[in-house]
Scaffold this motif. Structure first.
Motif, PDB file in Angstrom:
ATOM      1  N   ALA A   1     -22.884  33.646  -5.727  1.00 44.49           N
ATOM      2  CA  ALA A   1     -21.849  32.665  -6.092  1.00 44.49           C
ATOM      3  C   ALA A   1     -21.659  31.683  -4.928  1.00 44.49           C
ATOM      4  N   PRO A   2     -21.312  30.434  -5.235  1.00 44.64           N
ATOM      5  CA  PRO A   2     -21.264  29.403  -4.187  1.00 44.64           C
ATOM      6  C   PRO A   2     -20.084  29.554  -3.216  1.00 44.64           C
ATOM      7  N   ASP A   3     -19.076  30.345  -3.581  1.00 45.54           N
ATOM      8  CA  ASP A   3     -17.806  30.394  -2.813  1.00 45.54           C
ATOM      9  C   ASP A   3     -17.994  30.635  -1.324  1.00 45.54           C
ATOM     10  N   ILE A   4     -18.808  31.629  -0.990  1.00 46.33           N
ATOM     11  CA  ILE A   4     -18.947  32.012   0.426  1.00 46.33           C
ATOM     12  C   ILE A   4     -19.703  30.924   1.206  1.00 46.33           C
ATOM     13  N   PHE A   5     -20.645  30.255   0.545  1.00 48.99           N
ATOM     14  CA  PHE A   5     -21.382  29.171   1.209  1.00 48.99           C
ATOM     15  C   PHE A   5     -20.449  27.979   1.432  1.00 48.99           C
ATOM     16  N   HIS A   6     -19.624  27.686   0.440  1.00 44.01           N
ATOM     17  CA  HIS A   6     -18.641  26.604   0.597  1.00 44.01           C
ATOM     18  C   HIS A   6     -17.645  26.932   1.701  1.00 44.01           C
ATOM     19  N   ALA A   7     -17.238  28.196   1.783  1.00 43.54           N
ATOM     20  CA  ALA A   7     -16.286  28.613   2.830  1.00 43.54           C
ATOM     21  C   ALA A   7     -16.879  28.325   4.212  1.00 43.54           C
ATOM     22  N   ALA A   8     -18.167  28.621   4.387  1.00 43.43           N
ATOM     23  CA  ALA A   8     -18.821  28.385   5.680  1.00 43.43           C
ATOM     24  C   ALA A   8     -18.908  26.891   5.981  1.00 43.43           C
ATOM     25  N   LEU A   9     -19.296  26.100   4.978  1.00 48.57           N
ATOM     26  CA  LEU A   9     -19.443  24.646   5.179  1.00 48.57           C
ATOM     27  C   LEU A   9     -18.093  24.012   5.504  1.00 48.57           C
ATOM     28  N   ASN A  10     -17.043  24.427   4.781  1.00 47.69           N
ATOM     29  CA  ASN A  10     -15.703  23.890   5.043  1.00 47.69           C
ATOM     30  C   ASN A  10     -15.230  24.285   6.431  1.00 47.69           C
ATOM     31  N   HIS A  11     -15.464  25.549   6.784  1.00 42.69           N
ATOM     32  CA  HIS A  11     -15.023  26.046   8.094  1.00 42.69           C
ATOM     33  C   HIS A  11     -15.676  25.240   9.221  1.00 42.69           C
ATOM     34  N   ALA A  12     -16.967  24.987   9.082  1.00 43.87           N
ATOM     35  CA  ALA A  12     -17.705  24.292  10.144  1.00 43.87           C
ATOM     36  C   ALA A  12     -17.598  22.772  10.005  1.00 43.87           C
ATOM     37  N   GLY A  13     -17.139  22.293   8.859  1.00 43.78           N
ATOM     38  CA  GLY A  13     -17.033  20.856   8.638  1.00 43.78           C
ATOM     39  C   GLY A  13     -18.386  20.165   8.607  1.00 43.78           C
ATOM     40  N   VAL A  14     -19.342  20.810   7.942  1.00 44.26           N
ATOM     41  CA  VAL A  14     -20.683  20.211   7.848  1.00 44.26           C
ATOM     42  C   VAL A  14     -21.096  20.084   6.376  1.00 44.26           C
ATOM     43  N   ALA A  15     -22.024  19.178   6.120  1.00 46.50           N
ATOM     44  CA  ALA A  15     -22.556  18.991   4.767  1.00 46.50           C
ATOM     45  C   ALA A  15     -23.648  20.033   4.520  1.00 46.50           C
ATOM     46  N   PRO A  16     -23.897  20.398   3.251  1.00 46.11           N
ATOM     47  CA  PRO A  16     -24.914  21.423   2.959  1.00 46.11           C
ATOM     48  C   PRO A  16     -26.270  21.118   3.584  1.00 46.11           C
ATOM     49  N   GLN A  17     -26.653  19.843   3.584  1.00 42.42           N
ATOM     50  CA  GLN A  17     -27.987  19.505   4.115  1.00 42.42           C
ATOM     51  C   GLN A  17     -28.051  19.597   5.640  1.00 42.42           C
ATOM     52  N   GLN A  18     -26.899  19.842   6.280  1.00 41.62           N
ATOM     53  CA  GLN A  18     -26.887  20.062   7.738  1.00 41.62           C
ATOM     54  C   GLN A  18     -26.897  21.552   8.065  1.00 41.62           C
ATOM     55  N   CYS A  19     -27.060  22.380   7.026  1.00 40.98           N
ATOM     56  CA  CYS A  19     -26.970  23.835   7.225  1.00 40.98           C
ATOM     57  C   CYS A  19     -28.231  24.544   6.724  1.00 40.98           C
ATOM     58  N   ILE A  20     -28.635  25.563   7.468  1.00 45.02           N
ATOM     59  CA  ILE A  20     -29.722  26.452   7.028  1.00 45.02           C
ATOM     60  C   ILE A  20     -29.117  27.842   6.824  1.00 45.02           C
ATOM     61  N   HIS A  21     -29.390  28.458   5.687  1.00 49.06           N
ATOM     62  CA  HIS A  21     -28.984  29.847   5.488  1.00 49.06           C
ATOM     63  C   HIS A  21     -30.221  30.738   5.580  1.00 49.06           C
ATOM     64  N   VAL A  22     -30.080  31.841   6.303  1.00 43.99           N
ATOM     65  CA  VAL A  22     -31.191  32.761   6.570  1.00 43.99           C
ATOM     66  C   VAL A  22     -30.881  34.104   5.911  1.00 43.99           C
ATOM     67  N   GLY A  23     -31.772  34.609   5.063  1.00 47.13           N
ATOM     68  CA  GLY A  23     -31.495  35.894   4.437  1.00 47.13           C
ATOM     69  C   GLY A  23     -32.715  36.527   3.796  1.00 47.13           C
ATOM     70  N   ASP A  24     -32.576  37.813   3.445  1.00 50.17           N
ATOM     71  CA  ASP A  24     -33.713  38.569   2.906  1.00 50.17           C
ATOM     72  C   ASP A  24     -33.758  38.553   1.384  1.00 50.17           C
ATOM     73  N   ASN A  25     -32.648  38.173   0.751  1.00 53.46           N
ATOM     74  CA  ASN A  25     -32.586  38.344  -0.702  1.00 53.46           C
ATOM     75  C   ASN A  25     -32.842  37.023  -1.434  1.00 53.46           C
ATOM     76  N   LEU A  26     -33.843  37.036  -2.318  1.00 48.42           N
ATOM     77  CA  LEU A  26     -34.243  35.793  -2.987  1.00 48.42           C
ATOM     78  C   LEU A  26     -33.161  35.252  -3.908  1.00 48.42           C
ATOM     79  N   ILE A  27     -32.384  36.140  -4.490  1.00 50.36           N
ATOM     80  CA  ILE A  27     -31.317  35.689  -5.403  1.00 50.36           C
ATOM     81  C   ILE A  27     -30.074  35.338  -4.585  1.00 50.36           C
ATOM     82  N   ASP A  28     -29.538  36.360  -3.875  1.00 51.78           N
ATOM     83  CA  ASP A  28     -28.255  36.183  -3.183  1.00 51.78           C
ATOM     84  C   ASP A  28     -28.323  35.110  -2.102  1.00 51.78           C
TER      85      ASP A  28
END
Ligand SMILES: [Mg+2]
Length: 236
Positions: free
Chosen positions: A160-187
């Protein structure tokens, strides 16, 4: 040129093997229960506990996003079913969970995890995004991560987008300024990709190579490759 300002990390199975950690933590909790509430492990088998868990999530769906509260509630109801009064059961559930929670933080980092985090933290803001209950302070990652959000904090689990939005809002950055790193193809890959973040798929085990509808920006098979993958996205 893509200016990257934030890198968010999944924790379990991205920075350590969570299977071993949970197995050990459950063993520790079971030992505590054997010593303090012996009826629990004697009368409640896996099926009985699964039934309790299903009932809890059906009645209180929001606990499906809060693994700590869910585990405590299952313990509580299980202890009550052994004939203990509610106040005592609540106290035992809290202590049994505390035993689990402490052991759950005893993680063994994957090779090169700490070196990669140290290198990236020198140039980027880092944050943790997890559906689990690892605690960045207790596992010793607060020196690299300036924030952490869990599914319990935002009452919704990845993808769900909520946690990603929480991080972007907290840091005050646009999605294209962020890289997310993880092992799960869906999550991780699909979830973060859907909100417009760049993604790095950490493929450390023999996971199927079939990447679904969301393609990661980069794939790494060793965490030592992480800084290089980040700079390829940054300079693209
Ligand atoms: Mg994971």
């Amino acid at each position: 040129m893509t200016e990257i300002r934030l890198i968010t990390f999944d924790l379990d199975n991205t920075l350590w093997d969570v299977g071993e950690v949970l197995h050990h933590a459950e063993q520790q909790m079971r030992q505590w229960l054997d010593a303090n509430v012996p009826e629990y492990t004697r009368t409640l088998d896996r099926d009985a506990l699964t039934k309790i868990r299903t009932a809890v999530v059906t009645e209180r769906p929001q606990l499906g996003h809060n693994v700590s509260a869910l585990r405590q509630e299952v313990l509580f109801r299980g202890i009550v079913s052994c004939g203990y009064p509610a106040t005592e059961a609540r106290r035992y559930a809290r202590s049994a969970f505390a035993t689990f929670f402490q052991a759950r933080q005893e993680v063994v980092f994957f090779e090169h995890a700490l070196e990669a985090l140290g290198e990236l933290a020198a140039s980027y803001q880092l944050g943790a995004l997890t559906n689990g209950n690892a605690d960045i302070q207790r596992v010793g990652l607060d020196r690299f991560f300036s924030f952490a959000f869990s599914s319990a904090d935002v009452a919704a689990s990845k993808p769900a987008p909520d946690i990603f939005h929480a991080a972007l809002n907290h840091a005050g950055v646009a999605p294209q300024q962020c890289i997310h790193v993880g092992d799960n193809l869906i999550d991780d890959v699909h979830g973060a990709g859907s909100v417009g973040m760049h993604t790095i798929w950490v493929k450390l085990s023999d996971q199927p190579n079939t990447i679904g509808h969301t393609q990661p920006s980069e794939v790494v098979e060793d965490l030592a490759e992480l800084p290089g993958a980040v700079s390829r996205i940054h300079t693209a």
